[in-house]
Design a protein around this motif. Structure first.
Motif, PDB file in Angstrom:
ATOM      1  N   GLU A  46       0.829  -1.199   0.000  1.00 48.46           N
ATOM      2  CA  GLU A  46       0.000   0.000   0.000  1.00 48.46           C
ATOM      3  C   GLU A  46       0.866   1.252   0.000  1.00 48.46           C
ATOM      4  OE1 GLU A  46      -2.366   0.400   3.542  1.00 48.46           O
ATOM      5  OE2 GLU A  46      -0.645   0.253   4.884  1.00 48.46           O
ATOM      6  N   LEU A  47       0.318   2.304  -0.591  1.00 48.96           N
ATOM      7  CA  LEU A  47       1.007   3.590  -0.602  1.00 48.96           C
ATOM      8  C   LEU A  47       0.914   4.224   0.784  1.00 48.96           C
ATOM      9  CD1 LEU A  47       2.381   5.954  -2.132  1.00 48.96           C
ATOM     10  CD2 LEU A  47       0.078   6.812  -2.601  1.00 48.96           C
ATOM     11  N   VAL A  48       2.058   4.665   1.283  1.00 47.24           N
ATOM     12  CA  VAL A  48       2.108   5.371   2.559  1.00 47.24           C
ATOM     13  C   VAL A  48       2.111   6.875   2.332  1.00 47.24           C
ATOM     14  CG1 VAL A  48       3.469   5.765   4.641  1.00 47.24           C
ATOM     15  CG2 VAL A  48       3.336   3.463   3.658  1.00 47.24           C
ATOM     16  N   ALA A  49       2.999   7.325   1.460  1.00 42.57           N
ATOM     17  CA  ALA A  49       3.109   8.755   1.188  1.00 42.57           C
ATOM     18  C   ALA A  49       3.869   8.949  -0.111  1.00 42.57           C
ATOM     19  CB  ALA A  49       3.834   9.477   2.325  1.00 42.57           C
ATOM     20  N   ASP A  50       3.585  10.058  -0.796  1.00 41.75           N
ATOM     21  CA  ASP A  50       4.398  10.388  -1.953  1.00 41.75           C
ATOM     22  C   ASP A  50       4.593  11.894  -2.040  1.00 41.75           C
ATOM     23  OD1 ASP A  50       1.767   9.624  -4.390  1.00 41.75           O
ATOM     24  OD2 ASP A  50       2.009  11.332  -3.050  1.00 41.75           O
ATOM     25  N   ILE A  51       5.595  12.264  -2.853  1.00 41.07           N
ATOM     26  CA  ILE A  51       5.964  13.668  -2.976  1.00 41.07           C
ATOM     27  C   ILE A  51       6.391  13.928  -4.408  1.00 41.07           C
ATOM     28  CG2 ILE A  51       8.325  13.158  -2.154  1.00 41.07           C
ATOM     29  CD1 ILE A  51       8.313  15.979  -0.865  1.00 41.07           C
ATOM     30  N   THR A  52       5.899  15.027  -4.975  1.00 39.69           N
ATOM     31  CA  THR A  52       6.260  15.377  -6.341  1.00 39.69           C
ATOM     32  C   THR A  52       7.599  16.111  -6.363  1.00 39.69           C
ATOM     33  OG1 THR A  52       5.194  17.539  -6.281  1.00 39.69           O
ATOM     34  CG2 THR A  52       3.812  15.634  -6.851  1.00 39.69           C
ATOM     35  N   SER A  53       8.102  16.349  -7.552  1.00 41.44           N
ATOM     36  CA  SER A  53       9.356  17.085  -7.683  1.00 41.44           C
ATOM     37  C   SER A  53       9.213  18.506  -7.162  1.00 41.44           C
ATOM     38  CB  SER A  53       9.813  17.102  -9.144  1.00 41.44           C
ATOM     39  OG  SER A  53       8.808  17.675  -9.967  1.00 41.44           O
ATOM     40  N   GLY A  54       7.990  19.016  -7.183  1.00 42.83           N
ATOM     41  CA  GLY A  54       7.744  20.357  -6.682  1.00 42.83           C
ATOM     42  C   GLY A  54       7.473  20.426  -5.195  1.00 42.83           C
ATOM     43  N   GLY A  55       7.382  19.265  -4.554  1.00 41.43           N
ATOM     44  CA  GLY A  55       7.196  19.235  -3.109  1.00 41.43           C
ATOM     45  C   GLY A  55       5.775  18.995  -2.637  1.00 41.43           C
ATOM     46  N   SER A  56       4.847  18.778  -3.526  1.00 42.25           N
ATOM     47  CA  SER A  56       3.483  18.464  -3.102  1.00 42.25           C
ATOM     48  C   SER A  56       3.442  17.047  -2.539  1.00 42.25           C
ATOM     49  CB  SER A  56       2.515  18.577  -4.286  1.00 42.25           C
ATOM     50  OG  SER A  56       2.471  19.900  -4.753  1.00 42.25           O
ATOM     51  N   THR A  57       2.725  16.888  -1.452  1.00 44.25           N
ATOM     52  CA  THR A  57       2.707  15.606  -0.754  1.00 44.25           C
ATOM     53  C   THR A  57       1.295  15.045  -0.631  1.00 44.25           C
ATOM     54  OG1 THR A  57       2.533  16.698   1.398  1.00 44.25           O
ATOM     55  CG2 THR A  57       4.749  16.207   0.602  1.00 44.25           C
ATOM     56  N   ASP A  58       1.248  13.738  -0.441  1.00 42.80           N
ATOM     57  CA  ASP A  58      -0.007  13.047  -0.210  1.00 42.80           C
ATOM     58  C   ASP A  58       0.269  11.900   0.745  1.00 42.80           C
ATOM     59  OD1 ASP A  58      -2.481  11.232  -2.187  1.00 42.80           O
ATOM     60  OD2 ASP A  58      -2.708  12.582  -0.475  1.00 42.80           O
ATOM     61  N   TYR A  59      -0.690  11.621   1.634  1.00 44.27           N
ATOM     62  CA  TYR A  59      -0.492  10.609   2.659  1.00 44.27           C
ATOM     63  C   TYR A  59      -1.698   9.673   2.742  1.00 44.27           C
ATOM     64  CZ  TYR A  59       3.194  13.693   4.408  1.00 44.27           C
ATOM     65  OH  TYR A  59       4.314  14.470   4.524  1.00 44.27           O
ATOM     66  N   ALA A  60      -1.429   8.444   3.121  1.00 45.11           N
ATOM     67  CA  ALA A  60      -2.511   7.533   3.469  1.00 45.11           C
ATOM     68  C   ALA A  60      -3.183   8.059   4.734  1.00 45.11           C
ATOM     69  CB  ALA A  60      -1.963   6.132   3.697  1.00 45.11           C
ATOM     70  N   ASP A  61      -4.486   7.852   4.821  1.00 43.80           N
ATOM     71  CA  ASP A  61      -5.210   8.347   5.995  1.00 43.80           C
ATOM     72  C   ASP A  61      -4.630   7.794   7.287  1.00 43.80           C
ATOM     73  OD1 ASP A  61      -8.526   8.344   4.428  1.00 43.80           O
ATOM     74  OD2 ASP A  61      -6.916   9.834   4.417  1.00 43.80           O
ATOM     75  N   SER A  62      -4.145   6.570   7.250  1.00 45.20           N
ATOM     76  CA  SER A  62      -3.662   5.911   8.467  1.00 45.20           C
ATOM     77  C   SER A  62      -2.397   6.540   9.036  1.00 45.20           C
ATOM     78  CB  SER A  62      -3.416   4.427   8.193  1.00 45.20           C
ATOM     79  OG  SER A  62      -2.455   4.261   7.166  1.00 45.20           O
ATOM     80  N   VAL A  63      -1.692   7.349   8.239  1.00 44.39           N
ATOM     81  CA  VAL A  63      -0.427   7.924   8.723  1.00 44.39           C
ATOM     82  C   VAL A  63      -0.459   9.451   8.778  1.00 44.39           C
ATOM     83  CG1 VAL A  63       0.811   5.944   7.756  1.00 44.39           C
ATOM     84  CG2 VAL A  63       0.755   8.105   6.486  1.00 44.39           C
ATOM     85  N   LYS A  64      -1.542  10.052   8.343  1.00 42.61           N
ATOM     86  CA  LYS A  64      -1.624  11.515   8.362  1.00 42.61           C
ATOM     87  C   LYS A  64      -1.427  12.049   9.769  1.00 42.61           C
ATOM     88  CE  LYS A  64      -4.545  12.356   4.312  1.00 42.61           C
ATOM     89  NZ  LYS A  64      -5.885  12.726   3.822  1.00 42.61           N
TER      90      LYS A  64
END
Length: 122
Positions: A46-64
């Motif tokens: 499962e995806l935990v978190a990701d980040i774009t080259s520009g620094g935008s981030t996204d997180y799984a609800d379970s780790v926010k």
């Protein structure tokens, strides 16, 4: 062509912290998105978190609110700071990077690290 090497996993007590690192090396023109995934025994990755080259981030609800993803573009390195760890965070954590490699056509490929074990237990 490109290698991802993770480090920083280990055994930690509930409530503790760990910082994972993912160092990319090889024929890199640029690194686009970087992400951290995890796979617990008997479960799908499962995806935990990701980040774009520009620094935008996204997180799984379970780790926010507990995990923070970051990257050092100058050194082609990504990080996952994990705080307030819980037993359910126990898994093998994998680094992923979408890398544009050197070459006349500069193709983009998906690369994975070998994984690092994180165990949260008292």
């Amino acid at each position: 062509q490109v290698q991802l090497v993770e480090s920083g996993g280990g055994l930690v007590q509930p409530g503790g912290s760990l910082r994972l690192s993912c160092a990319a090396s090889g024929s890199i023109f640029s690194i686009n998105a970087m992400g951290w995934y995890r796979q617990a025994p008997g479960k799908e990755r499962e995806l935990v978190a990701d980040i774009t080259s520009g620094g935008s981030t996204d997180y799984a609800d379970s780790v926010k609110g507990r995990f923070t993803i970051s990257r050092d573009n100058a050194n082609n390195t990504g990080y996952l700071q994990m705080n307030s760890l819980k037993p359910e965070d126990t898994a093998v954590y994998y680094c992923n990077a979408k890398v544009t490699v050197n070459g006349w056509s500069k193709p983009t490929y998906d690369y994975w690290g070998q994984g690092t074990q994180v165990t949260v237990a008292s």
